[in-house]
Scaffold this motif. Structure first.
Motif: not given
Ligand code: XMP
Length: 304
Positions: A29-42
């Motif tokens: 729910g935090g910014v760190d795992s969210s950013v990693c998720t979007v980067l990895a999804h891209n």
């Protein structure tokens, strides 16, 4: 900005090179795992399975927020509230609480990783996590704790060289909602460290509601570095002419540069009054609200 764009481009390419198969990431729910998720999804699209474990220790509305933000991904939401409550039953010591939450998290995550048969693990570790963890001030459960049973081909940490403000820049550039990119830090063990002594379902409901009120009243208007409510214990009060033994809620709002030191914010009296009145009237079992004036040090930001 150019630097941020370059980072996004480089890290996406690197993830593509590193990951050849299915990968999972635990969303907090935090910014760190969210950013990693979007980067990895891209980078790898549907080969990424973001996992959100409902621990019962999260802020109000968290599950709905996560479902909305990552709606276009292979998101898996797993309800494990009872597992965490059971693990915390009878635990009063702050460090043991952290261990109980951390260990349960690892076990649950390992089970899910096995089910998913993912070969790669992505983690949202950032640079200061590594330093604080090495310093051993507090046991941070999101560093070095995953996984020891499941064999992954590789563990990928796309933002491990970034500081928090850089992660926020990347989040903005990735078009994550501002509420997320500017979100305050939230401890890994969640609301468990905002409850003194044993964690129970009732206390969690109370502290979750109080946290939501404090955030509503302070975040947008005063931009504190961090603000929240903690449940201290019980005290005597009078509600509707009846003497009650109600919960005592502490409100904390601090300014800080990096969380290592902090000062209590000098909030206007009427704002504090409004928070007190909302918490006492909206949460029936509360009968006292206090404001914490203590800087860090000698106090920490969280209560445990
Ligand atoms: P303290 O309470 O030590 O907290 O002054 C400093 C900052 O760290 C956050 N914090 C944690 N973050 N896992 C985390 O990921 C943890 O176990 C943990 N404990 C505290 C806290 O919210 C504050 O921002």
């Amino acid at each position: 900005m150019v630097k941020v764009d370059k980072f996004i481009q480089k890290s996406t390419e690197k993830i593509k090179e590193q990951i050849d198969g299915k990968a999972i990431i635990a969303l907090s729910g935090g910014v760190d795992s969210s950013v990693c998720t979007v980067l990895a999804h891209n980078a790898i699209g549907d080969n990424l399975v973001p996992i959100y474990i409902e621990t019962g220790l999260m802020r109000k509305g968290e599950t709905e927020r996560i479902k909305e933000t990552f709606a276009d991904m292979n998101l898996r939401v797993v309800n494990m509230k009872n597992r965490f409550l059971n693990a915390l039953e009878g635990v009063e010591d702050p460090e043991e609480k952290r261990r109980a939450v951390g260990e349960t998290f690892i076990r649950v995550f390992e089970e899910i990783a096995k089910e998913e048969q993912a070969e790669y693990l992505i983690q949202g570790t950032i640079y200061p996590d590594r330093i604080e963890s090495d310093g051993g001030i507090k046991s941070h459960h999101n560093v070095g704790g995953l996984p020891d049973v499941v064999d992954f081909k590789d563990i990928v940490e796309p933002i491990s060289d970034l500081y928090k403000d850089e992660v926020r820049e990347v989040a903005k550039a990735l078009d994550l909602p501002e509420e997320l990119s500017e979100r305050m830090p939230f401890p890994g063990p969640g609301l468990a460290v905002r409850i003194i002594d044993e964690v129970t379902e009732e206390k969690l409901e109370v502290v979750r509601e109080a946290n939501a009120i404090v955030e509503e009243e302070l975040v947008e208007k005063y931009h504190p570095w961090q603000t929240f409510a903690a449940l201290l214990g019980k005290g005597t009060g009078v509600k509707g002419d009846v003497r009650v033994h109600g919960w005592i809620i502490a409100v904390r709002a601090v300014s800080s540069r990096d969380g290592m030191t902090a000062e209590a914010m000098q909030l206007p009296w009427d704002v504090l009054n409004r928070i007190e009145s909302r918490i006492n009237s909206e949460i029936k079992s509360v009968s006292r609200v206090v404001y914490d004036l203590t800087p860090k040090p000698p106090a920490t930001i969280e209560f445990e």
